[in-house]
Motif scaffolding. Structure first.
Motif, mmCIF file in Angstrom:
data_model
loop_
_atom_site.group_PDB
_atom_site.id
_atom_site.type_symbol
_atom_site.label_atom_id
_atom_site.label_comp_id
_atom_site.label_asym_id
_atom_site.label_seq_id
_atom_site.Cartn_x
_atom_site.Cartn_y
_atom_site.Cartn_z
ATOM 1 N N PHE A 36 15.098 40.848 54.467
ATOM 2 C CA PHE A 36 15.166 41.324 53.087
ATOM 3 C C PHE A 36 16.503 40.831 52.570
ATOM 4 N N VAL A 37 16.465 39.890 51.656
ATOM 5 C CA VAL A 37 17.684 39.257 51.166
ATOM 6 C C VAL A 37 17.969 39.744 49.752
ATOM 7 N N CYS A 38 19.134 40.321 49.552
ATOM 8 C CA CYS A 38 19.575 40.716 48.214
ATOM 9 C C CYS A 38 20.405 39.565 47.668
ATOM 10 N N THR A 39 19.917 38.957 46.594
ATOM 11 C CA THR A 39 20.557 37.740 46.090
ATOM 12 C C THR A 39 21.684 37.991 45.098
ATOM 13 N N GLY A 40 21.990 39.223 44.792
ATOM 14 C CA GLY A 40 23.068 39.509 43.840
ATOM 15 C C GLY A 40 24.399 38.967 44.321
ATOM 16 N N SER A 41 25.285 38.728 43.376
ATOM 17 C CA SER A 41 26.573 38.137 43.741
ATOM 18 C C SER A 41 27.689 38.758 42.932
ATOM 19 N N GLY A 42 28.897 38.372 43.282
ATOM 20 C CA GLY A 42 30.054 38.808 42.523
ATOM 21 C C GLY A 42 29.996 38.343 41.092
ATOM 22 N N GLU A 43 29.412 37.177 40.883
ATOM 23 C CA GLU A 43 29.284 36.657 39.524
ATOM 24 C C GLU A 43 28.426 37.588 38.671
ATOM 25 N N GLU A 44 27.338 38.084 39.243
ATOM 26 C CA GLU A 44 26.489 39.023 38.508
ATOM 27 C C GLU A 44 27.240 40.302 38.182
ATOM 28 N N SER A 45 28.060 40.765 39.115
ATOM 29 C CA SER A 45 28.797 42.004 38.857
ATOM 30 C C SER A 45 29.784 41.825 37.706
ATOM 31 N N LEU A 46 30.278 40.618 37.515
ATOM 32 C CA LEU A 46 31.210 40.360 36.411
ATOM 33 C C LEU A 46 30.492 40.146 35.079
ATOM 34 N N LEU A 47 29.237 39.740 35.121
ATOM 35 C CA LEU A 47 28.468 39.475 33.898
ATOM 36 C C LEU A 47 27.645 40.672 33.426
ATOM 37 N N THR A 48 27.596 41.732 34.219
ATOM 38 C CA THR A 48 26.743 42.879 33.926
ATOM 39 C C THR A 48 27.180 43.610 32.666
ATOM 40 N N LYS A 49 26.180 43.953 31.852
ATOM 41 C CA LYS A 49 26.377 44.775 30.652
ATOM 42 C C LYS A 49 25.275 45.809 30.651
ATOM 43 N N ARG A 50 25.594 47.020 30.225
ATOM 44 C CA ARG A 50 24.563 48.070 30.154
ATOM 45 C C ARG A 50 23.438 47.632 29.235
ATOM 46 N N GLY A 51 22.224 47.867 29.674
ATOM 47 C CA GLY A 51 21.060 47.541 28.877
ATOM 48 C C GLY A 51 20.611 46.094 28.996
ATOM 49 N N GLU A 52 21.296 45.318 29.790
ATOM 50 C CA GLU A 52 20.956 43.890 29.929
ATOM 51 C C GLU A 52 20.954 43.515 31.410
ATOM 52 N N ASP A 53 19.787 43.247 31.953
ATOM 53 C CA ASP A 53 19.688 42.867 33.360
ATOM 54 C C ASP A 53 20.065 41.393 33.512
ATOM 55 N N VAL A 54 21.010 41.121 34.400
ATOM 56 C CA VAL A 54 21.509 39.763 34.610
ATOM 57 C C VAL A 54 21.140 39.330 36.023
ATOM 58 N N LEU A 55 20.614 38.124 36.133
ATOM 59 C CA LEU A 55 20.256 37.578 37.436
ATOM 60 C C LEU A 55 20.726 36.127 37.483
ATOM 61 N N VAL A 56 21.551 35.808 38.475
ATOM 62 C CA VAL A 56 22.061 34.443 38.631
ATOM 63 C C VAL A 56 21.403 33.854 39.873
ATOM 64 N N LEU A 57 20.372 33.034 39.667
ATOM 65 C CA LEU A 57 19.667 32.441 40.801
ATOM 66 C C LEU A 57 19.846 30.932 40.897
ATOM 67 N N SER A 58 20.310 30.299 39.835
ATOM 68 C CA SER A 58 20.364 28.834 39.824
ATOM 69 C C SER A 58 21.222 28.268 40.952
ATOM 70 N N LYS A 59 22.205 29.039 41.425
ATOM 71 C CA LYS A 59 23.062 28.566 42.514
ATOM 72 C C LYS A 59 22.688 29.204 43.851
ATOM 73 N N ARG A 60 21.679 30.050 43.867
ATOM 74 C CA ARG A 60 21.292 30.785 45.065
ATOM 75 C C ARG A 60 20.053 30.170 45.685
ATOM 76 N N LYS A 61 20.214 29.076 46.379
ATOM 77 C CA LYS A 61 19.068 28.363 46.945
ATOM 78 C C LYS A 61 18.924 28.568 48.447
#
Length: 154
Positions: A36-61
């Motif tokens: 079970f791989v959680c793909t979240g990253s530090g970059e996502e934690s810095l881009l997070t805003k309430r009410g807006e789900d952010v997912l950074v997958l383009s670099k997670r291959k």
């Protein structure tokens, strides 16, 4: 990150967790274990805003390459509403993003209930997609073609 903190590593290893390094994941797959791989990253934690789900997958291959290398189906799972668990702040975002990109250190500024790290009580909807069937490689562990990796990433 959790495996770098003294004592915490041992706690997680006493549970059914493993280190997220590629070599440890490959060993688990060679033993026919599921991951079970959680793909979240530090970059996502810095881009997070309430009410807006952010997912950074383009670099997670890496997780896709592993699945293709070992013929493991990919089951997409996403939690809608995670961004509402904490209030986040954009203060010093340029410097914090620079630290993340250069030093791989993420410093999110956030708080939850009562200005503590306790998350707000909000509903999270967990979406589970149909498994993405992955072709079996000719030899387990062989590097997949980059075109196929890109296909599964989209």
């Amino acid at each position: 990150v959790m495996f770098k903190i003294p004592g915490l590593r041992e706690l997680f290893l006493s549970l059914p967790y493993i280190d997220a390094s590629r070599s440890v994941a490959e060993e688990a797959l060679r033993e026919n274990r599921s991951l079970f791989v959680c793909t979240g990253s530090g970059e996502e934690s810095l881009l997070t805003k309430r009410g807006e789900d952010v997912l950074v997958l383009s670099k997670r291959k890496g997780f896709i390459r592993l699945a293709l290398s070992y013929g493991c189906d990919i089951v997409p799972i996403f939690g809608v509403g995670n961004s509402d668990l904490f209030e986040t702040y954009n203060f010093g975002a340029i410097i914090r993003m620079w630290l993340h990109k250069r030093l791989h250190v993420s410093i999110p500024i956030f708080h939850g209930r009562y200005f503590t790290p306790l998350p707000y009580r909000v509903p999270i909807r967990v979406l589970v997609g149909e498994p993405l069937k992955v072709p079996q490689p000719q030899h387990r562990g062989e590097k997949p073609d980059e075109e196929i990796v890109e296909k599964y990433l989209k």
